[in-house]
Design a protein around this motif. Structure first.
Motif, short mmCIF file in Angstrom:
data_model
loop_
_atom_site.label_atom_id
_atom_site.label_comp_id
_atom_site.label_asym_id
_atom_site.label_seq_id
_atom_site.Cartn_x
_atom_site.Cartn_y
_atom_site.Cartn_z
N TRP A 162 0.81 -1.10 -0.04
CA TRP A 162 0.12 0.08 0.00
C TRP A 162 1.10 1.19 0.12
CZ3 TRP A 162 -5.15 -0.63 -0.63
CH2 TRP A 162 -5.60 -1.88 -0.16
N ARG A 163 0.45 2.38 -1.00
CA ARG A 163 1.22 3.68 -0.72
C ARG A 163 0.28 4.74 -0.87
NH1 ARG A 163 5.39 1.36 -5.09
NH2 ARG A 163 3.90 2.26 -6.77
N ASP A 164 0.86 5.76 -0.18
CA ASP A 164 -0.11 7.09 -0.10
C ASP A 164 0.16 7.86 -1.41
OD1 ASP A 164 2.17 8.02 0.63
OD2 ASP A 164 1.69 8.38 2.77
N GLY A 167 4.10 8.27 -1.65
CA GLY A 167 4.83 7.11 -2.05
C GLY A 167 5.13 6.35 -0.74
N GLN A 168 4.69 6.81 0.35
CA GLN A 168 5.11 6.11 1.74
C GLN A 168 4.31 5.03 1.64
OE1 GLN A 168 7.39 7.21 3.79
NE2 GLN A 168 7.94 9.17 2.21
N HIS A 169 5.05 3.80 2.30
CA HIS A 169 4.32 2.73 2.45
C HIS A 169 3.46 2.51 3.85
CE1 HIS A 169 6.27 0.53 -0.65
NE2 HIS A 169 7.57 1.03 -0.28
N LEU A 170 2.12 2.05 3.74
CA LEU A 170 1.48 1.99 4.64
C LEU A 170 1.00 0.57 5.17
CD1 LEU A 170 -1.68 4.28 3.34
CD2 LEU A 170 0.30 4.69 4.86
N PRO A 171 1.00 0.19 6.33
CA PRO A 171 1.15 -1.08 6.81
C PRO A 171 -0.28 -1.71 6.55
CG PRO A 171 0.83 0.14 8.77
CD PRO A 171 1.14 1.12 7.37
N LEU A 201 -4.97 6.84 -2.60
CA LEU A 201 -4.23 5.57 -1.93
C LEU A 201 -4.18 4.56 -3.13
CD1 LEU A 201 -3.78 3.84 0.44
CD2 LEU A 201 -6.00 2.96 0.35
N SER A 202 -2.95 3.99 -2.96
CA SER A 202 -2.59 2.92 -4.40
C SER A 202 -2.33 1.74 -3.74
CB SER A 202 -1.32 3.35 -4.94
OG SER A 202 -1.58 4.91 -5.67
N CYS A 203 -2.80 0.51 -4.48
CA CYS A 203 -2.46 -0.81 -4.10
C CYS A 203 -1.66 -1.37 -5.05
CB CYS A 203 -3.79 -1.66 -4.04
SG CYS A 203 -3.36 -3.44 -3.76
N VAL A 204 -0.42 -1.96 -4.95
CA VAL A 204 0.48 -2.29 -5.87
C VAL A 204 0.72 -3.92 -5.61
CG1 VAL A 204 2.82 -2.06 -6.61
CG2 VAL A 204 1.74 -0.09 -5.89
#
Length: 302
Positions: A162-164, A167-171, A201-204
């Motif tokens: 997950w990234r905001d 570009g920061q990763h979210l747990p 919000l991005s899901c990769v």
């Protein structure tokens, strides 16, 4: 016996050489697993067998110019061939057609002649890139909005991140996966998004072997977060009701006190106010005092 001894000596010096690195390919493609003799020699008369290392079963068998299918694994039926063009030069390459996720793993290239045996292991890495992630809202939870991400058709098991907007990763708060009958993976993850997360919000979902990824984004409007903390609304309502109850209680208490004071004042006996004793209640103290004074003054008269 001289020529036979010479050939045996040459075979002892012979080595079977592989690529020295994993062979990578994607699902659905054809792939060639390289294997050759060193020093170079004609391999058309040799017994060549490719074995699936994990199962110790035959993938393809060649001997004296003929392909033998009696011991071949059913999963490879009609999908393999020994590349004949290079046999005279010592090439033992195996072609596998229509790759599947189940083809992933180690293969052993073996050569046998006059009871002498040589082999080398070849690693095949099969990969598949799945579909674009599908994002959906899962409801309110832990003071935020639960967002779900799901994607299928991957091999091997991919990573889900997950990234905001920065570009920061979210747990992730949860992550699960499953594998279908064809060997493809489906992965699902969830994250709790609060009002502090700005922007989309991005899901990769990433295939680490291919260094390829699929990404989908979702923007959650600010009004969604107003309802994300129902306990705060309930607490505010309780506090308002409590304040109203306290205020009403204080008002009623004061009103009751005033009514009691007015009732006492109305029941008191004052000078010039006629009062009739009913006999069921004691004489008021002021009446008793006056009455006593009257009798005392009367007894002093001649």
């Amino acid at each position: 016996y001289g020529p036979l001894i010479y050939l045996a000596f040459l075979f002892i010096l012979l080595r079977v050489v592989g690529p020295g690195h994993p062979v990578t390919a994607t699902v659905g493609q054809d792939v060639v697993l390289p294997c050759h003799l060193s020093p170079q020699r004609d391999a058309r008369s040799l017994d060549v067998r490719w074995i699936r290392d994990e199962f110790s079963e035959t993938v393809h068998h060649y001997r004296n110019g003929e392909d033998l299918y009696g011991e071949q694994m059913e999963a490879y039926a009609g999908r393999t061939e020994l590349v004949r063009d290079g046999l005279s030069a010592g090439s033992l390459d195996l072609r596998i057609m229509g790759l599947r996720p189940s083809d992933d793993g180690q293969y052993t290239c073996t050569v046998e002649e006059a009871h002498a045996y040589k082999e080398v292991i070849v690693e095949l890495e099969v990969s598949a890139t799945g579909a674009d992630p599908h994002l959906s809202l899962g409801g309110y939870e832990a003071g935020g909005v639960r967002v779900l991400c799901r994607s299928a058709g991957w091999y091997p098991l991919p990573q889900l991140l997950w990234r905001d907007a920065r570009g920061q990763h979210l747990p992730s708060v949860s992550q699960t996966h499953s594998q279908d009958q064809e060997g493809f993976f489906e992965i699902e993850g969830a994250v709790i998004v609060t009002g502090s997360v700005e922007g989309p919000l991005s899901c990769v979902v990433r295939n680490s072997r291919l260094q390829q990824e699929q990404e989908s984004s979702l923007h959650i409007a600010a009004p969604f977060f107003h309802n994300a903390q129902p306990w705060m609304v309930a607490l505010a309502l309780v506090l308002v009701l409590l304040a109203v109850s306290i205020g009403l209680g204080v008002y009623l208490f004061r009103k009751q006190g005033k009514l009691a004071e007015q009732g006492w004042s109305a029941g008191r006996c004052s000078v010039g106010t006629p009062w009739v004793w009913s006999g069921a209640e004691p004489w008021p103290r002021e009446v008793r005092r006056r009455r006593k004074g009257m009798f005392s003054r009367g007894s002093q008269r001649p």
